[in-house]
Design a protein around this motif. Sequence first.
Motif, mmCIF file in Angstrom:
data_model
loop_
_atom_site.group_PDB
_atom_site.id
_atom_site.type_symbol
_atom_site.label_atom_id
_atom_site.label_comp_id
_atom_site.label_asym_id
_atom_site.label_seq_id
_atom_site.Cartn_x
_atom_site.Cartn_y
_atom_site.Cartn_z
ATOM 1 N N PHE A 29 6.078 -12.961 2.898
ATOM 2 C CA PHE A 29 4.638 -12.979 2.557
ATOM 3 C C PHE A 29 3.809 -13.239 3.807
ATOM 4 O O PHE A 29 2.853 -12.519 4.117
ATOM 5 N N LEU A 30 4.222 -14.271 4.577
ATOM 6 C CA LEU A 30 3.429 -14.642 5.764
ATOM 7 C C LEU A 30 3.340 -13.470 6.726
ATOM 8 O O LEU A 30 2.239 -13.068 7.138
ATOM 9 N N LEU A 31 4.516 -12.900 7.032
ATOM 10 C CA LEU A 31 4.539 -11.787 8.008
ATOM 11 C C LEU A 31 3.602 -10.669 7.579
ATOM 12 O O LEU A 31 2.755 -10.200 8.335
ATOM 13 N N VAL A 32 3.700 -10.287 6.304
ATOM 14 C CA VAL A 32 2.996 -9.082 5.835
ATOM 15 C C VAL A 32 1.523 -9.391 5.578
ATOM 16 O O VAL A 32 0.637 -8.621 5.945
ATOM 17 N N PHE A 33 1.244 -10.550 5.038
ATOM 18 C CA PHE A 33 -0.146 -10.884 4.679
ATOM 19 C C PHE A 33 -1.021 -10.969 5.930
ATOM 20 O O PHE A 33 -2.207 -10.604 5.906
ATOM 21 N N HIS B 259 -3.978 -0.879 3.996
ATOM 22 C CA HIS B 259 -4.520 -2.246 4.027
ATOM 23 C C HIS B 259 -4.361 -2.912 2.675
ATOM 24 O O HIS B 259 -3.808 -4.022 2.571
ATOM 25 N N PHE B 260 -4.811 -2.215 1.591
ATOM 26 C CA PHE B 260 -4.793 -2.995 0.337
ATOM 27 C C PHE B 260 -3.385 -3.103 -0.229
ATOM 28 O O PHE B 260 -3.061 -4.059 -0.927
ATOM 29 N N HIS B 261 -2.468 -2.170 0.172
ATOM 30 C CA HIS B 261 -1.097 -2.398 -0.284
ATOM 31 C C HIS B 261 -0.470 -3.567 0.493
ATOM 32 O O HIS B 261 0.278 -4.367 -0.068
ATOM 33 N N TYR B 262 -0.816 -3.686 1.785
ATOM 34 C CA TYR B 262 -0.284 -4.829 2.551
ATOM 35 C C TYR B 262 -0.736 -6.140 1.923
ATOM 36 O O TYR B 262 0.025 -7.114 1.853
ATOM 37 N N VAL B 263 -2.000 -6.162 1.436
ATOM 38 C CA VAL B 263 -2.492 -7.445 0.900
ATOM 39 C C VAL B 263 -2.032 -7.609 -0.552
ATOM 40 O O VAL B 263 -1.655 -8.693 -0.980
ATOM 41 N N MET B 264 -1.985 -6.483 -1.319
ATOM 42 C CA MET B 264 -1.619 -6.627 -2.742
ATOM 43 C C MET B 264 -0.101 -6.684 -2.910
ATOM 44 O O MET B 264 0.460 -7.629 -3.427
ATOM 45 N N ILE C 3 15.713 -6.099 1.783
ATOM 46 C CA ILE C 3 15.556 -4.643 1.538
ATOM 47 C C ILE C 3 14.106 -4.327 1.197
ATOM 48 O O ILE C 3 13.491 -3.410 1.762
ATOM 49 N N VAL C 4 13.527 -5.125 0.312
ATOM 50 C CA VAL C 4 12.130 -4.837 -0.075
ATOM 51 C C VAL C 4 11.232 -4.986 1.154
ATOM 52 O O VAL C 4 10.330 -4.174 1.385
ATOM 53 N N PHE C 5 11.498 -5.996 1.985
ATOM 54 C CA PHE C 5 10.648 -6.220 3.168
ATOM 55 C C PHE C 5 10.711 -5.011 4.105
ATOM 56 O O PHE C 5 9.672 -4.467 4.507
ATOM 57 N N ILE C 6 11.945 -4.544 4.376
ATOM 58 C CA ILE C 6 12.079 -3.384 5.283
ATOM 59 C C ILE C 6 11.439 -2.158 4.631
ATOM 60 O O ILE C 6 10.611 -1.465 5.227
ATOM 61 N N GLY C 7 11.754 -1.919 3.367
ATOM 62 C CA GLY C 7 11.207 -0.749 2.655
ATOM 63 C C GLY C 7 9.692 -0.789 2.653
ATOM 64 O O GLY C 7 9.019 0.215 2.897
ATOM 65 N N PHE C 8 9.158 -1.983 2.443
ATOM 66 C CA PHE C 8 7.692 -2.124 2.361
ATOM 67 C C PHE C 8 7.058 -1.705 3.675
ATOM 68 O O PHE C 8 6.138 -0.880 3.705
ATOM 69 N N ASN C 9 7.572 -2.252 4.794
ATOM 70 C CA ASN C 9 6.964 -1.913 6.090
ATOM 71 C C ASN C 9 7.156 -0.446 6.431
ATOM 72 O O ASN C 9 6.252 0.210 6.951
ATOM 73 N N LEU C 10 8.306 0.091 6.034
ATOM 74 C CA LEU C 10 8.558 1.522 6.317
ATOM 75 C C LEU C 10 7.622 2.397 5.503
ATOM 76 O O LEU C 10 7.198 3.467 5.924
ATOM 77 N N THR C 11 7.247 1.920 4.316
ATOM 78 C CA THR C 11 6.338 2.727 3.464
ATOM 79 C C THR C 11 4.917 2.697 4.001
ATOM 80 O O THR C 11 4.272 3.728 4.164
ATOM 81 N N PHE C 12 4.437 1.506 4.301
ATOM 82 C CA PHE C 12 2.981 1.400 4.485
ATOM 83 C C PHE C 12 2.547 1.377 5.953
ATOM 84 O O PHE C 12 1.394 1.692 6.256
ATOM 85 N N PHE C 13 3.429 1.027 6.891
ATOM 86 C CA PHE C 13 2.941 1.022 8.266
ATOM 87 C C PHE C 13 2.591 2.443 8.746
ATOM 88 O O PHE C 13 1.522 2.652 9.314
ATOM 89 N N PRO C 14 3.445 3.461 8.480
ATOM 90 C CA PRO C 14 3.039 4.824 8.884
ATOM 91 C C PRO C 14 1.706 5.256 8.253
ATOM 92 O O PRO C 14 0.948 6.025 8.842
ATOM 93 N N GLN C 15 1.396 4.700 7.083
ATOM 94 C CA GLN C 15 0.132 5.118 6.447
ATOM 95 C C GLN C 15 -1.067 4.635 7.266
ATOM 96 O O GLN C 15 -2.119 5.273 7.282
#
Lengths: 259, 219, 350, 533
Positions: free
Chosen positions: D353-357, D385-390, D425-437
């Motif tokens: 949460f801390l890293l991503v928020f 942005h809003f997926h990173y926060v939500m 897995i969710v953390f890696i998947g999350f960053n892989l999904t939304f950082f390119p966006q």
Amino acid sequence: MSDSDHGKHHILSNKTSLTVLLLLLVFTIFTVAIAQVHFGSLNFPIAMLIASIKAILVMLFFMGLKWDNNENRAFFFGSFLFFGFFIFYCAVDLLGRRADSHVVGPILKESASTGPQTEKPWLSSPEIVAHGKSVYEKQACGTCHGDSGKGDGPAGMALGARNFTVESGWKNGRKPSQVFMTLTKGLGSMPQFDTIPAGDRWAVTHYVLAFGPDAPADSDEDLKAVGIDPSKPGGGLGSAEIEKKTIPVDFALDLYVNQ
Amino acid sequence: MADKVTAFKEHHHAHHFRNDEHQFETAKQGMWVFLLQEVLFFSPLFVGYLIFKFMYFQDFHDASKHLDWVMGAVNTVILIVSSFTVARAISSAQKGNRDGVVENLIFTFICGLGFLIVKYLEYSHKFHDGLLPGHFFSNPELLETAPHANLFFTFYFLMTGLHGIHVVGGLVVFAWLLKRALNNEFGPKYYTPLECAGLYWHFVDLVWIYLFPLLYLVG
Amino acid sequence: MLEMLKDLLPTAATEAARQWDHLFWFLIAVSVVFFLIVMVPLVVFVFKYRSRAGRRPTPIAHNDTLEILWTAIPTVILMGIFAWGWIVYKDLMMSAPSNSMEIKVMAQKWNWTFQYPDGRTTSNELFVPANTPVKLLITSKSSDVLHSFFVPNFRIKKDAVPGMYNVAWFNSNIVGQHIVFCAEYCGAGHSQMKAKVVVLDPERWELWQWGKEIKLPEWVGFGGMELAASSSTTASAGTETTGIMAQNSQIHADLMIKQGEKVFRSKGCIACHSAAGDSVGPSHQGLFESKVLLADGRQVVADENYIRESIENPMAKIRKGFENRVMPPYPGQLSDEEFDALVAYIKSNR
Amino acid sequence: MHHSPAGENYMSYPKGFSTWIVTLDHKRIGLMYLASVLFFFLVGGIFALLIRLELFAPGGQYMTAQQYNEFFTYHGTIMVFLVIIPMIPAALGNFVLPMMLGAKDVAFPRINLFSYYLYCAGAIIAVSTMFFGGVDTGWTFYTPYSTTTATNSALMLCAAFIIGFSSIFTGLNFMATVHRLRAPGQGWMKLPLFVWAIYATSIIQVLATPVLGLTLALIAIEKTFGFGIFDPALGGDPVLFQHFFWFYSHPAVYIMVLPAMGVINEIIPTFSRKPIFGYKAMAGAIFGIALVAFVVWGHHMFTSGQTDFVNMLFSLITMFVAVPTGIKVFSWVATMYKGSLHFETPMLWAQAFLLVFVIGGLTGVILATLAADIHLHDTYFVVAHFHYVMVGGTLMGFMAGLHYWFPLMFGKMYNEFWGKVACVIVFIGFNLTFFPQFIAGQKGMPRRYFDYIPEFRIYNELSTIGSALIGFGFVIALFYFVYALVWGKKIVGKNPWRALTPEWEADCPPATENFHHDVVVTHGPYDYVGERA
């Protein structure tokens, strides 16, 4: 945490409730009377002031905020604070707009068609169809009707865009005048293209009909049925739909330039 | 009339409260939070109305002349009186005067009905004159002089309509309370539902106190 | 490194875009710095203070100086960021320069229509000369939905709201085709609603105005020719629109003024309004674009909408000093051509 | 149901399915909310995967533009109204809040059940729109599109209206509970920060949701009856709708993120065995965010034709949201300083949460800058942005809270190893999904695009792969939670994490009346001092 053990609830005496009632009635009469006098832009603040006095009377006595704890008072008056935020921003935005930002009258000035000018545009000819093709592409009709007119454009499939190559199923009919009117008035989710010059619309009509088997010709009755007078040049529509008294300025302009 | 002592029904507080007083205070606070939410529920209409009133000042002024302020004033008086009788109903319950509670509740109910009847008359008059919202607007005279008059009547019907729904809601609650008052449930020890219904009704009166001048008088 | 950064953003084709890029990279830098301020200590603590036998946590509950610092410093930095953002917006995005070429942009379900000052309209293609400020009056057809005119290369975006003109402007100095997206969801064709701004060098701009076919320059941003902003080209293009288009609109204007005078007389305006000075009605001498004082104290700019409104619904804005004069309303009696001619006539009475 | 017989807990006593349907017990209602929220999270997630599948390559492969629009509308609407708003306040909050106050139940149990049934009614209507014409307006229902679309947006508006009231009544209930049902000795400064966060969220729910309710009703009326205040042809103004909508929807994003902050406030001190850093500042920050939330909504409308003065004002005040958020993030990190850190799954989710928020918050500052937003508005930069926060904020906060209170709620322990695997897995998947966006967005890819130009292909491919990873991570979580419920090893004794907040004084799982003794609060919620560390 008010841990008053079975504290005495305040009982509103008959006398106070009667006086409050009378006060409210007096203020009502007062506000009605004052509204008859024309103070110009002052009427509004006065009316709101009186209404607020009446409101405070009801809140303090009838709703008992006078004897209630601070939490409930904070809640109720807090809500008006947020109402204040709400109306402040909306009012400053909507009332602060530039005077000329409001659209009055038509958006685009009517402009002359760049295609070939003919007396009877409802009759097809190779030049008109060619011009129709360029207008078809410019207006991106292919988005719905597809580049080859089969109604297979990316946005068209879901909306059931007309397939021009098929002869059946044309709601308003396949005669040039009828297709022209569909293009002008729009049909269902097909938007109206009345801002495109009439000449271009005739051209698109013939281009579209050229996709399918050759279209039945318009009889005079068909033309009159859709408001076109076959005797007049251009069908009496000129460059815009509404009946024209004077020659359209652009038309006159073209004559002037071409001399 | 002699205060005959009525045997009020026994009421014991819910298990998760320490005593009746605790439950009463919590219920009342819950009601105040509900009124907090109601203020915000009405706020978009008031915000929209005030903004468009200043945007189309002349049109709204002409349109508001077509409202019958006499009926509005009558309705205001009706609601103020009904607010008074609700307050009397609560103080009667606090004093243990059961008949006082019943009478005042009946009187409040009648006032509420009266308000709705006057409202019905106003609406039918508007329907007759074609002063209807949006596309239904067909009053010949206003169509020329005030092109945006339909927006005024959109706000008129939305605000008074929403307020009317709240009045109907209030009447349903008072009918329910009347039934309970008739079998002696509300006494000095337990009158929380009356208190909350009273707060709600005073709030509905408050909204009308602002609606009446805004729409009818200075429109 | 700078090269790699450059293609993380669309090509900056206007001065505003270049200023935007500086601001954007500054914001990214600040974000990276703050990210490190939070993450480096976090990672250090995670390894240094992970629980081991005999590890005794020391209960520190608060530290006032630290708390004050990490409240004050971010606030100052944020105010700086806001100020820079506001300056770039105010100077380069808000108000178009007065000499810019005005183009009407009309959005409708799934294509764009552009109308030039001389009345010519093109759809989905906006031809503009390089190094010339272009002001866009963006709106949507009245019965249509919201759209948004978005040109990534110019870093401009403005919603097309039905019933309202929104203004955006740009001054591109890169010749080429710049892609335009619709950025506000508008239904099935939202992603198809693309258009292009074709920025032409002066020669091609001349040819296009004469209606000649020209070879379109390549795409910019996704491949485009960078026009060296040397002084020579910018001087010649200049601001006045040379070529046939100017003659075209000059003839057009004279004709309109004569037409306007005819309407002014035939509709009976001459009876109450005269160029000499106020008579029954206020004079139209020097009226256009002047500040007009109204009866209720408001001050309004007398632009086209004001004139049209004063003709169609005169009671809406009554001039100071003319409260008791009654002007008959002319709702819908003037066709658009007559109205434009009338405005041209009033404009000509500077 | 005063005293349940010995050996029984709230799930087993009183018996019978009907007792669940009419239960007034806040714990059972909490469980019912949890089940519904997780179900709709699955449904919303499937729509998300469908969207990502379609966007893998430019050009329409699997669906038409209309279907795509309906899928992203359902993804947005279900996730916002049915999952992320009730997720922590109603599901975890209903269960834990009364116990944190040492109370036997919420202030108004009947209203609590009523708001759950309102939620169900709204959810059923919302899902039924799929079979009655679908909805393609996006979760924002912007007019004039929402009032002129042929799809059945009116029914979805009724659903959202009803769900709005469920949210209001939950907020009302929690406000009264926190005010009136606190344990003796539990002054405002001894309240756990989760209670502060839920209290602030309740205030926002009660103040903001009614405005949404009426606005949605106004568009439903305008669509069906033809009169309304947003249609320009009738003199109305579509931008006014955006003001009304965002007056709710920006506070709504704080309804979503504040409870997650509350959960993180509970977990980090407990697993660092250290008092929270700057308790008063943290509580003040929560209230700071809740108050500022109401005066910044205009930053969603910078390009909508809003006047420039108001644009400037909104940009200025939005900057102040970052200050309390910064205080909270710095304080969490400072709490871990010199602590004794245990990295069980809840703490791992808290670190995620801390890293991503932080990334979410900082990109929020970029979007709040007026000039920057002109280019970035309505592009994938905003979506990221809003997926990173939500997703990063609220969802990871929820997972942390679910793992943290799982033993208390079910009396069973999940599998620690698989918990950590799922989190990574969710953390890696999350960053892989939304950082390119982020990068696709700053290059100008607009949002809600069914088809995009080839230049954005690489970013969408990465994003789709990432989304598959997130899906896989949550499937793992589903397995080990179900496994734990059925065969998990029972908790012996109380308080497996040795936390100090009152809810752990109950057994795992608690009896129907929560505590067998009267809870009296003697020490602060995070006094990890001396032998308690």
